[in-house]
Structure formats: structure tokens, C-alpha cells
Write a protein that holds these residues in place. Structure first.
Motif, short mmCIF file in Angstrom:
data_model
loop_
_atom_site.label_atom_id
_atom_site.label_comp_id
_atom_site.label_asym_id
_atom_site.label_seq_id
_atom_site.Cartn_x
_atom_site.Cartn_y
_atom_site.Cartn_z
N TYR A 19 0.81 -1.15 -0.06
CA TYR A 19 -0.08 0.10 -0.19
C TYR A 19 0.79 1.35 -0.10
O TYR A 19 1.99 1.27 0.63
CB TYR A 19 -0.98 -0.08 1.22
N LEU A 21 0.67 5.14 1.39
CA LEU A 21 -0.13 5.75 2.31
C LEU A 21 0.37 7.60 2.04
O LEU A 21 1.48 7.67 1.81
CB LEU A 21 0.34 5.49 3.71
N VAL A 79 -5.13 5.18 2.05
CA VAL A 79 -4.34 4.11 2.00
C VAL A 79 -4.72 3.20 0.69
O VAL A 79 -5.89 2.53 0.64
CB VAL A 79 -4.93 3.01 3.20
#
Length: 128
Positions: A19, A21, A79
């Protein structure tokens, strides 16, 4: 008198490397006007890159943003998955936790766990 906010997003999910962020924050005066804007990001890969494994140099770390003195903030944490999990069964992909904590010095103003869908990611909005 304003406050200096510190916003921290933390997570111990073992696959967080899949992911990106992005933590953004609008700082406002008492009238609600923007006086500053800042962002911090942790980018591991381009969206859709489908990494096969965690990058060798990747280490888990909090995303931290500190503000100038202001009356209040509007913060957003994105996210965004760049690598989808291999599994397709919903039951095998439970949401993972991201804690967002906002402080003014030693005073905790916000401290909450948010749940993130492994395939869809999350958009978390906080106004204080």
C-alpha cells in the motif's frame, strides 16, 4: 491561541508494503480559512505494479505530519493498494487496522483504529 497538531498514522499489518499511504492536512484559522497545507507520503510502488514480494529496503514506519500553529485541521489519510492480494475469497482477506492519533503536545485529541479493506484501501477523514 492556536495549537500545533501532530498527526500519526501507524500500522503493523505484515503486508503494508502493498500500500501507498498519503497523509494530507489543511490548517485553518478560527474563521475556517486555510492558512497552510502539508502532506507526507510513503510510496512503495506505482498503482497496479503487482509486486511479487516486499522490497528489500522496505521497513515499516509511521507516517507523521506536524502542523504550524492553527485553530483547527482537516486531515485525510489515503491507504491505496498498488499490489492486490493473491487470494480472492473475501473470508481470507479480513480488514487490517490503521491507528490514527492526533496530539497537541502531550494532549491526545484523537486516537482511533480504522479498518482498511485489503482490496479497496481506505480514505479516512478527520476534522478537529
Amino acid at each position: 491561541m492556536g495549537r500545533k497538531f501532530t498527526v500519526v498514522a501507524s500500522c503493523d499489518f505484515p503486508y503494508l508494503w502493498r500500500y501507498n499511504l498519503l497523509l494530507s492536512c489543511e490548517m485553518c484559522d478560527a474563521a475556517g480559512e486555510r492558512i497552510d497545507f502539508a502532506y507526507e507520503e510513503r510510496r512503495t510502488g506505482e498503482i497496479g505494479c503487482q509486486m511479487k514480494r516486499k522490497p528489500a529496503d522496505w521497513k515499516p514506519s509511521d507516517v507523521v505530519l506536524s502542523t504550524i500553529e492553527c485553530d483547527h485541521i482537516r486531515a485525510l489519510l489515503y491507504v491505496n493498494p498498488h499490489t492486490m492480494p493473491a487470494g480472492r475469497e473475501v473470508e481470507a482477506l479480513p480488514p487490517f487496522e490503521v491507528r490514527v492519533k492526533v496530539t497537541d503536545g502531550e494532549e491526545i485529541l484523537y486516537n482511533k483504529i480504522h479498518y482498511v479493506d485489503q482490496r479497496g484501501g481506505a480514505s479516512i477523514s478527520i476534522s478537529l
